[in-house]
Design an enzyme around this catalytic site. Structure first.
Site, mmCIF file in Angstrom:
data_model
loop_
_atom_site.group_PDB
_atom_site.id
_atom_site.type_symbol
_atom_site.label_atom_id
_atom_site.label_comp_id
_atom_site.label_asym_id
_atom_site.label_seq_id
_atom_site.Cartn_x
_atom_site.Cartn_y
_atom_site.Cartn_z
ATOM 1 N N GLU A 1 -20.292 15.707 -13.194
ATOM 2 C CA GLU A 1 -20.573 14.502 -13.972
ATOM 3 C C GLU A 1 -21.667 14.749 -15.005
ATOM 4 O OE1 GLU A 1 -21.278 11.939 -10.671
ATOM 5 O OE2 GLU A 1 -19.173 12.020 -10.088
ATOM 6 N N GLY B 1 -19.346 13.135 -1.581
ATOM 7 C CA GLY B 1 -19.665 12.005 -2.445
ATOM 8 C C GLY B 1 -19.465 10.683 -1.740
ATOM 9 N N GLY B 2 -18.306 10.045 -1.956
ATOM 10 C CA GLY B 2 -18.056 8.715 -1.427
ATOM 11 C C GLY B 2 -18.229 8.599 0.076
ATOM 12 N N HIS C 1 -23.845 19.375 -11.734
ATOM 13 C CA HIS C 1 -22.744 18.593 -11.175
ATOM 14 C C HIS C 1 -21.754 18.260 -12.291
ATOM 15 C CE1 HIS C 1 -20.560 15.204 -9.408
ATOM 16 N NE2 HIS C 1 -20.955 15.650 -8.230
ATOM 17 N N ASN D 1 -24.245 13.405 -1.634
ATOM 18 C CA ASN D 1 -24.684 13.005 -2.974
ATOM 19 C C ASN D 1 -24.384 11.522 -3.145
ATOM 20 O OD1 ASN D 1 -25.274 12.698 -5.685
ATOM 21 N ND2 ASN D 1 -23.470 13.804 -6.393
ATOM 22 N N TRP D 2 -25.441 10.708 -3.173
ATOM 23 C CA TRP D 2 -25.243 9.256 -3.242
ATOM 24 C C TRP D 2 -24.939 8.767 -4.656
ATOM 25 C CZ3 TRP D 2 -29.648 6.896 0.296
ATOM 26 C CH2 TRP D 2 -29.474 7.373 1.607
ATOM 27 N N LYS D 3 -25.122 9.632 -5.632
ATOM 28 C CA LYS D 3 -24.864 9.279 -7.036
ATOM 29 C C LYS D 3 -25.639 8.000 -7.397
ATOM 30 C CE LYS D 3 -20.511 11.755 -6.849
ATOM 31 N NZ LYS D 3 -19.124 11.877 -7.346
ATOM 32 N N GLY E 1 -13.753 12.360 -6.389
ATOM 33 C CA GLY E 1 -13.587 10.917 -6.453
ATOM 34 C C GLY E 1 -12.171 10.466 -6.722
ATOM 35 N N GLU F 1 -16.733 22.686 -6.859
ATOM 36 C CA GLU F 1 -16.197 21.325 -6.902
ATOM 37 C C GLU F 1 -15.159 21.224 -8.019
ATOM 38 O OE1 GLU F 1 -19.282 18.488 -7.815
ATOM 39 O OE2 GLU F 1 -19.624 19.457 -9.734
ATOM 40 N N SER G 1 -13.679 15.239 -2.680
ATOM 41 C CA SER G 1 -12.989 14.326 -1.753
ATOM 42 C C SER G 1 -12.976 14.850 -0.320
ATOM 43 C CB SER G 1 -11.560 14.037 -2.240
ATOM 44 O OG SER G 1 -11.583 13.386 -3.501
#
Length: 251
Positions: free
Chosen positions: A98, A235-236, A96, A10-12, A174, A168, A214
């Site tokens: 967020e 994610g990151g 998600h 997921n590049w957000k 994150g 999640e 993470s």
């Protein structure tokens, strides 16, 4: 039958179009030698066309970061399933954390997104998970049950490939914190049992449940070695070719 692992990036809200094309190209190359697992990336909406061109002919699945339930209409800021299919998207993230906690999406809205995706032949990845306050208050399973049941209300699942669930824990996204292997497996086992109550057992046993929170090259092997963890929502680390390639090639 063993469930086919899925590694999802997921590049957000990251990357320029040029950066997205380069990243997608390197991920496609890194995925070329894997045949026993699926790899998926979800770029920003504005990058879908460019990334789709780069991924043409590769094994990498293109996904969106959200999806509307309507084909078209007065839905400012949304993107329809038909639009996504034009880009070649076959999967979409839904619910998600967020979207839930930053943008206030409710279980009802998430359910509409799920049913809309299914209606138009796009596989939704339903994201569920608890906050740190809910975990410390002993409410984890109650939160997971509510989010899953309300998210999948009236969803017609006749094939396990039609839906993916991602656990999640909000407190691990994150933050650099990761649920312990025992915490992750316990939550996944609970979700597996819950799915067997919602759908026919043979289907529920084959639905993939991903862990997100993470995930990195140092913890992916032990996470993927758990009975009910079928992949990772990354994610990151999905924005770094070396890290994501290592996660794709988990042992």
């Amino acid at each position: 039958m063993p469930r086919r692992p899925l590694i999802a990036g997921n590049w957000k809200m990251h990357t320029s179009i040029a950066e997205a094309k380069e990243l997608a190209q390197t991920i496609a190359r890194a995925s070329a030698d894997v045949s026993d697992r699926d790899v998926m990336i979800a770029p920003p909406f504005t990058h879908l066309a460019a990334v789709a061109d780069v991924l043409a002919g590769s094994k990498v699945i293109l996904a969106s970061q959200n999806i509307c339930w309507e084909e078209k209409g007065a839905f400012t800021g949304e993107i329809s399933p038909v639009m996504l299919k034009e880009f070649g998207c076959s999967m979409a993230l839904v619910g998600h954390s967020e979207r839930r906690h930053v943008f206030g999406e409710t279980d009802s809205i998430i359910n509409k997104r799920i049913t809309g995706a299914l209606k138009f032949g796009i596989t939704p990845i339903l994201c569920v998970g608890e906050t740190i306050e809910e975990r410390e208050g002993g409410k984890t399973f109650g939160v997971l049950e509510t989010q899953t049941k309300k998210g999948l209300l009236n969803a017609e699942i006749t094939n396990a490939d039609r839906i993916v669930v991602a656990y999640e824990p909000v407190w691990a996204i994150g933050t650099g914190k990761t649920a312990t292997v025992e915490q992750a497996q316990e939550a996944h086992a609970f979700l597996r049992k819950l799915l067997s109550e919602l759908f026919e057992k043979n289907i529920a046993s084959q639905i993939r449940i991903l862990y997100g929170g993470s995930v990195n090259p140092d913890n992916v092997d032990v996470l993927m070695n758990q009975e009910d963890i079928d992949g990772a929502l990354v994610g990151g680390a999905a924005l770094k070719v070396g890290s994501f390639s290592r996660i794709i090639h988990f042992n």
